[in-house]
Scaffold this active site. Structure first.
Site, PDB file in Angstrom:
ATOM      1  N   CYS A   1     -12.348   2.487 -14.670  1.00 35.28           N
ATOM      2  CA  CYS A   1     -12.494   4.103 -14.480  1.00 35.28           C
ATOM      3  C   CYS A   1     -11.203   4.796 -14.682  1.00 35.28           C
ATOM      4  CB  CYS A   1     -13.357   4.279 -13.521  1.00 35.28           C
ATOM      5  SG  CYS A   1     -14.690   5.792 -13.247  1.00 35.28           S
TER       6      CYS A   1
ATOM      7  N   GLU B   1       1.308  -1.067  -0.255  1.00 30.69           N
ATOM      8  CA  GLU B   1      -0.233  -0.121   0.115  1.00 30.69           C
ATOM      9  C   GLU B   1       0.861   1.305  -0.125  1.00 30.69           C
ATOM     10  OE1 GLU B   1      -3.093   0.813  -0.458  1.00 30.69           O
ATOM     11  OE2 GLU B   1      -3.916  -1.826  -0.703  1.00 30.69           O
TER      12      GLU B   1
ATOM     13  N   CYS C   1     -18.135  -1.815 -18.033  1.00 28.82           N
ATOM     14  CA  CYS C   1     -17.900  -1.331 -16.758  1.00 28.82           C
ATOM     15  C   CYS C   1     -19.830  -2.081 -15.749  1.00 28.82           C
ATOM     16  CB  CYS C   1     -18.461   0.826 -16.464  1.00 28.82           C
ATOM     17  SG  CYS C   1     -17.787   0.895 -14.386  1.00 28.82           S
TER      18      CYS C   1
ATOM     19  N   CYS D   1     -16.787   2.654 -19.854  1.00 26.42           N
ATOM     20  CA  CYS D   1     -17.605   2.502 -19.751  1.00 26.42           C
ATOM     21  C   CYS D   1     -18.407   1.217 -19.984  1.00 26.42           C
ATOM     22  CB  CYS D   1     -18.672   4.273 -19.563  1.00 26.42           C
ATOM     23  SG  CYS D   1     -17.843   5.021 -18.922  1.00 26.42           S
TER      24      CYS D   1
ATOM     25  N   CYS E   1     -24.654   5.100 -12.861  1.00 27.98           N
ATOM     26  CA  CYS E   1     -23.357   5.988 -13.125  1.00 27.98           C
ATOM     27  C   CYS E   1     -24.217   6.784 -13.712  1.00 27.98           C
ATOM     28  CB  CYS E   1     -21.684   5.611 -13.564  1.00 27.98           C
ATOM     29  SG  CYS E   1     -20.679   6.561 -14.223  1.00 27.98           S
TER      30      CYS E   1
END
Ligand code: SF4
Length: 343
Positions: free
Chosen positions: A190, A35, A200, A197, A206
């Site tokens: 994205c 991370e 997605c 899209c 959305c």
């Protein structure tokens, strides 16, 4: 219609990422390392660094025992070196104050140096299955688009709104698949420009997709032209060795080994003699190098000085002369590595 979270959880096993080296573990140390490395850095760049780092420091105890120099050496070239300094400091804290165990609660993880709320939440989710919301740059983009949030995410008011949305969306089960899906969607579909899209799982709900204007979200602060600074760096060579000096612990390239800088207006030859007693047999200026920092651009003018082998040479504390091949392996920032490679 199924919920936002349900669609992501269903989508992840078939379309998300599964082979990243930090995905096959619940070890908080490994998840934390990944991370931190992934902050501001792309996955493909991180993978070899992550592997090398773990080969040298396989656990928290080995990292806590290491010198900062060793840690910086393995971070060399990855940039944003405060991450490495914080990682090292946090490892020592975990060993001293937590008996070498990683805390399980997001709030406790967040108190460690260099760990913000989203990183702490990701560690709590992936290592301990905690039900916590993440909000890194990619997730901000997904949420801003999906819910047509108009503000600038870097501004507190908009960020707080996005946190509220992120918390409200959390599923009661499968938190790890959900969080991974959100990360994968933000990284792969994205994308910042021209999001995919059509592929997605969120496309029907959305709002940015419905408006046909996904690129307009999220808004960013108007860009200011970055100021530029110029510095002359001295590549002082003597008998196959090059002089490096350690940067102050905080600030740019803090704790890394770098070429000394020549004060503006100084003649390189005179400077070498005055500072180290070195008699320079030849001076050459290399093509300038540009290096981008977040807040400014640094123009580096490299000046190569070859000291005659017979001349005396007195290095100062915090300086070291290294054979060129060893210098390239030391904890040096990327532009110094490039210059060393060109010598
Ligand atoms: S539909 Fe498009 S804009 Fe909306 S979340 Fe999916 S990829 Fe992003």
């Amino acid at each position: 219609m199924s919920t936002f979270a349900t669609r992501l959880i269903r989508w992840q096993p078939r379309h998300g990422r599964h082979d990243l080296p930090w995905q096959a573990t619940r070890d908080p140390y490994r998840i934390w390392l990944s991370e931190v490395m992934l902050q501001q850095t792309r996955v493909a760049t991180v993978i070899p660094y992550y592997r090398r780092f773990l080969a040298r420091f396989p656990d928290l105890a080995s990292l806590a025992r290491a010198s900062l120099d060793e840690v910086l050496m393995l971070w060399s070239g990855l940039g944003y070196y405060s991450r490495a300094r914080n990682l090292h400091a946090a490892a020592a804290m975990l060993v001293e104050a937590h008996g070498g165990r990683f805390p399980r609660e997001r709030e406790a993880i967040e108190t460690l140096p260099g760990i913000g709320r989203s990183t702490a939440a990701a560690i709590a989710v992936f290592a301990f299955g905690a039900r916590e919301a993440i909000l890194d740059g990619n997730v901000k983009r997904v949420l801003a688009r999906h819910f047509a949030v108009r503000g600038v995410p870097a501004e507190k008011r908009t960020e707080n709104r996005l946190w509220k949305i992120a918390e409200a969306l959390l599923p009661s089960r499968n938190i790890q698949s959900y969080t991974q899906a959100l990360m994968d969607l933000g990284a792969d579909l994205c994308a910042r420009s021209r999001p995919a899209c059509g592929k997605c799982p969120l496309k029907k709900s959305c709002r940015a997709n419905a408006s046909g204007n996904a690129d307009a979200y999220p808004r960013s602060r108007p860009r200011k032209a970055l100021p530029a600074r110029t510095t002359s760096m001295l590549l002082l060579l003597r008998e196959g060795e090059v002089l490096l000096e350690k940067r102050p612990p905080a600030g740019i390239w803090g704790g890394l080994w770098c070429f000394p800088e020549i004060p503006s207006g100084e003649d390189a030859r005179d400077y070498c003699f005055r500072r180290w007693g070195a008699r320079v047999a030849g001076v050459a200026q290399l093509p300038p190098l540009r290096h981008g920092f977040t807040h400014f651009t640094l123009n580096i003018i490299p000046v190569v000085c070859r000291a005659s082998p017979a001349s005396s040479f007195v290095s100062e504390p915090g300086q070291v002369s290294l054979p060129l091949e060893d210098a390239a392996e030391a904890a040096v920032p990327a532009p110094v590595k490039r210059l060393l490679a060109g010598l």
